[in-house]
Design an enzyme around this catalytic site. Sequence first.
Site, short mmCIF file in Angstrom:
data_model
loop_
_atom_site.label_atom_id
_atom_site.label_comp_id
_atom_site.label_asym_id
_atom_site.label_seq_id
_atom_site.Cartn_x
_atom_site.Cartn_y
_atom_site.Cartn_z
CE LYS A 86 -3.30 -0.99 -0.76
NZ LYS A 86 -3.50 -1.58 -2.12
CB THR B 64 -0.09 -0.47 -8.41
OG1 THR B 64 -0.33 -1.46 -7.41
CG2 THR B 64 -0.75 -0.87 -9.71
CG HIS C 62 4.47 -6.19 -1.13
ND1 HIS C 62 4.68 -4.88 -1.49
CD2 HIS C 62 3.27 -6.54 -1.64
CE1 HIS C 62 3.64 -4.46 -2.21
NE2 HIS C 62 2.78 -5.44 -2.31
CB SER D 156 -3.77 2.64 1.64
OG SER D 156 -3.86 2.04 0.38
CG ASP E 173 -8.42 11.29 -12.05
OD1 ASP E 173 -8.54 10.72 -10.95
OD2 ASP E 173 -8.60 12.52 -12.22
N GLY F 199 -5.76 7.77 -3.81
CA GLY F 199 -4.54 8.21 -4.49
C GLY F 199 -4.04 9.56 -4.00
#
Length: 315
Positions: free
Chosen positions: A45, A49, A107, A137, A252, A279
């Site tokens: 988190k 990504t 991770h 998150s 977005d 985000g």
Amino acid sequence: MEEPPRPELFDFHGVSMTKFFTDNWENVKKFKAKPDDVVIASYPKSGTTWACYLLDRLYFGKTHPEKETSLPLYMRVPFLELCIPGHPKGKDLADQLTVTPRLIKTHLPVHFVPDTFWENNCKTIYVARNPKDVIVSHFHFSRMNSIHPAPGEWDGFLQRFMDGNSEIKVYNFKHKCSFVNQPFVSSVAYGAWHEHVVGWWEKKQTNPNLHYIFYEDLTENLGGEIDKLCSFLGLTPSDEEKQSIKDAVRFDNMKDNKLTNFTNAPLMNLKISPFMRKGKVGDWKNHFTVAQSKQCDEHYKQKITSPGLQFRTEV
Ligand code: A3P
């Protein structure tokens, strides 16, 4: 839809883990890295990504555009230690990659990383994020992702997150490792957050092939962070390419992109909470009470004493 059973946490060589990250351990440990592999590491988190897609675009945005329209990011950038039902093992996906460089996500705490990555001097990017936003998150992620233990209520989740590994260690000591019969209902895998970020920070002090970046810096100055990454990786994209990458990795756009927003990802229920959730830096303000915020600040002030390692909870 019935929720799949949640995994139990257990002590894995001193780190809280679940079977989904340890079941393939013997093979993960023996992973054969190549010198040009690029590793993207983080505590869950923290913006992994985001960094994975940034790297994917930097390396392959121009040369492999067809991949942009076919394979989800989690197949293009395998999650090394992941071993879950209905999905290829991360280590096997990494072995099967035919691109150069192979981008590999993990991770793992720094001392768990397979030796061959270090022996091959692989370039490694570690992404860190302030603990308060990581906790929020993680809380929402654990609600929707059944590869993690269920989070329970916010207050308890927060306390257990801050306790981290210590809770498991005390428990093991007292009960002589019989904890599997009395699982923790809700805490987190990968051990204590502060041990993770500090462990990687210390590694960076002696390893020039490790580039440590912060989520908050990406938010504040994406262009500057891309430049630093390019200089670390020896890449020279044109201004036009950089602009196109900056657009592609905007929150977005990644939220709308089926290949980056985890649509159809196994074991995630995006209706409970989307993967691309807020985000932002500072969403913690919508969850922490004033007292919790103070307690968290004080807790991590004591835990994070490494020179130069500082986290911003606002930008
Ligand atoms: P939030 O839950 O706070 O929204 P990871 O990839 O390590 O699991 O991290 C996920 C977090 O990064 C989520 O945070 C997600 O929304 C955020 N994130 C993913 N892509 C992002 C982007 N392009 N810009 C900003 N935040 C992003």
